[in-house]
Design a protein around this motif. Structure first.
Motif, PDB file in Angstrom:
ATOM      1  N   ASN A  96      19.426  43.675   7.570  1.00 54.21           N
ATOM      2  CA  ASN A  96      20.465  43.511   6.555  1.00 54.21           C
ATOM      3  C   ASN A  96      21.699  42.777   7.063  1.00 54.21           C
ATOM      4  O   ASN A  96      22.647  42.558   6.321  1.00 54.21           O
ATOM      5  N   VAL A  97      21.707  42.344   8.322  1.00 57.09           N
ATOM      6  CA  VAL A  97      22.848  41.625   8.896  1.00 57.09           C
ATOM      7  C   VAL A  97      22.610  40.127   8.726  1.00 57.09           C
ATOM      8  O   VAL A  97      21.528  39.634   9.014  1.00 57.09           O
ATOM      9  N   HIS A  98      23.618  39.400   8.267  1.00 59.39           N
ATOM     10  CA  HIS A  98      23.524  37.973   7.973  1.00 59.39           C
ATOM     11  C   HIS A  98      22.273  37.708   7.123  1.00 59.39           C
ATOM     12  O   HIS A  98      21.326  37.058   7.579  1.00 59.39           O
ATOM     13  N   PRO A  99      22.255  38.218   5.896  1.00 60.40           N
ATOM     14  CA  PRO A  99      21.036  38.167   5.077  1.00 60.40           C
ATOM     15  C   PRO A  99      20.589  36.760   4.731  1.00 60.40           C
ATOM     16  O   PRO A  99      21.388  35.869   4.471  1.00 60.40           O
ATOM     17  N   THR A 100      19.272  36.571   4.771  1.00 62.00           N
ATOM     18  CA  THR A 100      18.640  35.327   4.334  1.00 62.00           C
ATOM     19  C   THR A 100      17.455  35.700   3.434  1.00 62.00           C
ATOM     20  O   THR A 100      17.051  36.861   3.373  1.00 62.00           O
TER      21      THR A 100
END
Length: 156
Positions: A96-100
Protein backbone atom coordinates in the motif's frame (compact mmCIF):
# COMPACT_ATOMS: atom_id res chain seq x y z
CA UNK A 1 -56.59 2.48 25.49
CA UNK A 2 -56.73 -1.26 24.95
CA UNK A 3 -53.22 -2.81 24.63
CA UNK A 4 -54.35 -4.85 21.63
CA UNK A 5 -55.53 -1.70 19.90
CA UNK A 6 -52.24 0.02 20.70
CA UNK A 7 -50.33 -2.90 19.20
CA UNK A 8 -52.46 -2.89 16.06
CA UNK A 9 -52.05 0.87 15.62
CA UNK A 10 -48.27 0.75 16.14
CA UNK A 11 -47.88 -2.20 13.78
CA UNK A 12 -49.97 -0.37 11.17
CA UNK A 13 -47.81 2.77 11.52
CA UNK A 14 -44.63 0.72 11.12
CA UNK A 15 -46.11 -0.97 8.06
CA UNK A 16 -47.05 2.39 6.49
CA UNK A 17 -43.59 3.82 7.16
CA UNK A 18 -42.02 0.79 5.48
CA UNK A 19 -44.29 1.21 2.46
CA UNK A 20 -43.36 4.91 2.28
CA UNK A 21 -39.65 4.04 2.52
CA UNK A 22 -40.02 1.44 -0.24
CA UNK A 23 -41.77 3.94 -2.50
CA UNK A 24 -39.14 6.61 -1.77
CA UNK A 25 -36.37 4.08 -2.43
CA UNK A 26 -37.89 3.17 -5.78
CA UNK A 27 -38.48 6.80 -6.80
CA UNK A 28 -34.99 7.95 -5.81
CA UNK A 29 -33.06 4.80 -6.77
CA UNK A 30 -31.06 6.65 -9.42
CA UNK A 31 -29.90 9.28 -6.93
CA UNK A 32 -28.32 6.80 -4.52
CA UNK A 33 -25.04 6.71 -6.45
CA UNK A 34 -24.40 10.41 -5.91
CA UNK A 35 -24.49 10.03 -2.14
CA UNK A 36 -21.44 7.76 -2.06
CA UNK A 37 -19.31 9.58 -4.63
CA UNK A 38 -17.66 12.01 -2.23
CA UNK A 39 -14.21 11.07 -0.92
CA UNK A 40 -13.86 9.82 2.65
CA UNK A 41 -13.40 12.38 5.42
CA UNK A 42 -11.12 12.43 8.46
CA UNK A 43 -13.82 11.53 11.04
CA UNK A 44 -14.57 8.46 8.95
CA UNK A 45 -11.23 6.93 9.96
CA UNK A 46 -12.19 7.11 13.62
CA UNK A 47 -15.56 5.47 13.17
CA UNK A 48 -16.78 1.91 12.65
CA UNK A 49 -17.45 2.90 9.02
CA UNK A 50 -13.73 2.60 8.30
CA UNK A 51 -13.90 -1.16 9.01
CA UNK A 52 -16.92 -1.38 6.71
CA UNK A 53 -15.02 0.40 3.92
CA UNK A 54 -12.09 -1.99 4.36
CA UNK A 55 -14.43 -4.98 4.21
CA UNK A 56 -16.10 -3.64 1.06
CA UNK A 57 -12.70 -3.01 -0.52
CA UNK A 58 -11.68 -6.61 0.11
CA UNK A 59 -14.97 -8.06 -1.13
CA UNK A 60 -15.35 -5.92 -4.27
CA UNK A 61 -11.61 -5.65 -5.08
CA UNK A 62 -11.71 -1.85 -5.14
CA UNK A 63 -10.17 1.16 -3.43
CA UNK A 64 -11.92 4.39 -2.43
CA UNK A 65 -15.31 5.59 -3.62
CA UNK A 66 -14.39 6.77 -7.14
CA UNK A 67 -10.80 5.47 -7.27
CA UNK A 68 -7.73 5.05 -5.07
CA UNK A 69 -6.87 8.77 -5.16
CA UNK A 70 -9.82 9.46 -2.84
CA UNK A 71 -7.59 8.42 0.05
CA UNK A 72 -5.07 11.17 -0.73
CA UNK A 73 -7.57 13.70 0.63
CA UNK A 74 -6.82 12.37 4.12
CA UNK A 75 -3.72 13.63 5.89
CA UNK A 76 -2.84 10.18 7.25
CA UNK A 77 -2.53 8.71 3.73
CA UNK A 78 -1.30 11.80 1.84
CA UNK A 79 1.77 12.30 4.07
CA UNK A 80 3.03 8.75 3.56
CA UNK A 81 1.73 8.35 -0.01
CA UNK A 82 -0.24 5.27 1.05
CA UNK A 83 -3.72 3.77 0.85
CA UNK A 84 -5.41 1.32 3.26
CA UNK A 85 -4.03 -2.21 3.12
CA UNK A 86 -7.46 -3.45 2.03
CA UNK A 87 -6.73 -1.89 -1.39
CA UNK A 88 -3.80 -4.25 -2.05
CA UNK A 89 -4.03 -6.80 -4.85
CA UNK A 90 -1.54 -9.10 -3.13
CA UNK A 91 -1.02 -8.83 0.62
CA UNK A 92 2.67 -8.01 0.97
CA UNK A 93 4.44 -5.84 3.52
CA UNK A 94 4.56 -2.61 1.52
CA UNK A 95 1.84 -3.17 -1.05
CA UNK A 96 0.00 0.00 0.00
CA UNK A 97 3.05 2.33 -0.04
CA UNK A 98 3.47 4.44 -3.20
CA UNK A 99 0.47 2.74 -4.83
CA UNK A 100 0.51 1.73 -8.48
CA UNK A 101 -1.93 -0.22 -10.66
CA UNK A 102 0.27 -3.31 -10.17
CA UNK A 103 0.09 -3.27 -6.36
CA UNK A 104 -3.44 -2.03 -5.58
CA UNK A 105 -6.94 -1.97 -7.02
CA UNK A 106 -7.33 1.41 -8.70
CA UNK A 107 -11.07 1.28 -9.39
CA UNK A 108 -13.51 2.76 -6.89
CA UNK A 109 -16.06 0.73 -4.94
CA UNK A 110 -19.12 2.75 -5.93
CA UNK A 111 -19.73 1.01 -9.26
CA UNK A 112 -19.20 -2.47 -7.86
CA UNK A 113 -21.64 -1.87 -5.01
CA UNK A 114 -24.24 -0.42 -7.39
CA UNK A 115 -23.93 -3.46 -9.67
CA UNK A 116 -24.27 -5.79 -6.67
CA UNK A 117 -27.36 -3.91 -5.44
CA UNK A 118 -29.01 -4.07 -8.88
CA UNK A 119 -28.22 -7.76 -9.20
CA UNK A 120 -29.63 -8.62 -5.75
CA UNK A 121 -32.59 -6.22 -5.66
CA UNK A 122 -35.05 -9.10 -6.07
CA UNK A 123 -33.75 -10.78 -2.92
CA UNK A 124 -34.01 -7.53 -0.96
CA UNK A 125 -37.54 -6.96 -2.27
CA UNK A 126 -38.58 -10.54 -1.46
CA UNK A 127 -37.35 -10.23 2.12
CA UNK A 128 -39.17 -6.90 2.51
CA UNK A 129 -42.39 -8.42 1.14
CA UNK A 130 -42.06 -11.36 3.53
CA UNK A 131 -41.71 -9.01 6.49
CA UNK A 132 -44.68 -6.95 5.28
CA UNK A 133 -46.78 -10.13 4.95
CA UNK A 134 -46.14 -11.08 8.58
CA UNK A 135 -46.90 -7.53 9.71
CA UNK A 136 -50.26 -7.64 7.92
CA UNK A 137 -50.96 -11.01 9.57
CA UNK A 138 -50.10 -9.45 12.93
CA UNK A 139 -52.52 -6.59 12.31
CA UNK A 140 -55.30 -9.01 11.27
CA UNK A 141 -54.77 -11.32 14.25
CA UNK A 142 -54.68 -8.36 16.64
CA UNK A 143 -57.97 -7.07 15.26
CA UNK A 144 -59.49 -10.57 15.63
CA UNK A 145 -58.22 -10.70 19.23
CA UNK A 146 -59.77 -7.29 19.99
CA UNK A 147 -63.09 -8.44 18.52
CA UNK A 148 -62.99 -11.60 20.59
CA UNK A 149 -62.24 -9.70 23.78
CA UNK A 150 -65.04 -7.22 23.15
CA UNK A 151 -67.58 -10.00 22.53
CA UNK A 152 -66.85 -11.58 25.90
CA UNK A 153 -64.33 -14.23 24.95
CA UNK A 154 -62.11 -15.00 27.93
CA UNK A 155 -58.40 -15.31 27.33
CA UNK A 156 -56.65 -17.80 29.59
Amino acid sequence: MNPSLQFAVLLSIIFLVEIAAAIAGYVFKDKVGGASSSPPTQPLLLSPWFNLINTLSLQFHCCGANNYTDWSSLERFRVNDTVPRSCCRVNTTNCNVHPTADTIYIEGCQKGIEVWMKKNILIVAAVALGIAFFEILGIIFTCCLMKGIRSGYEVM
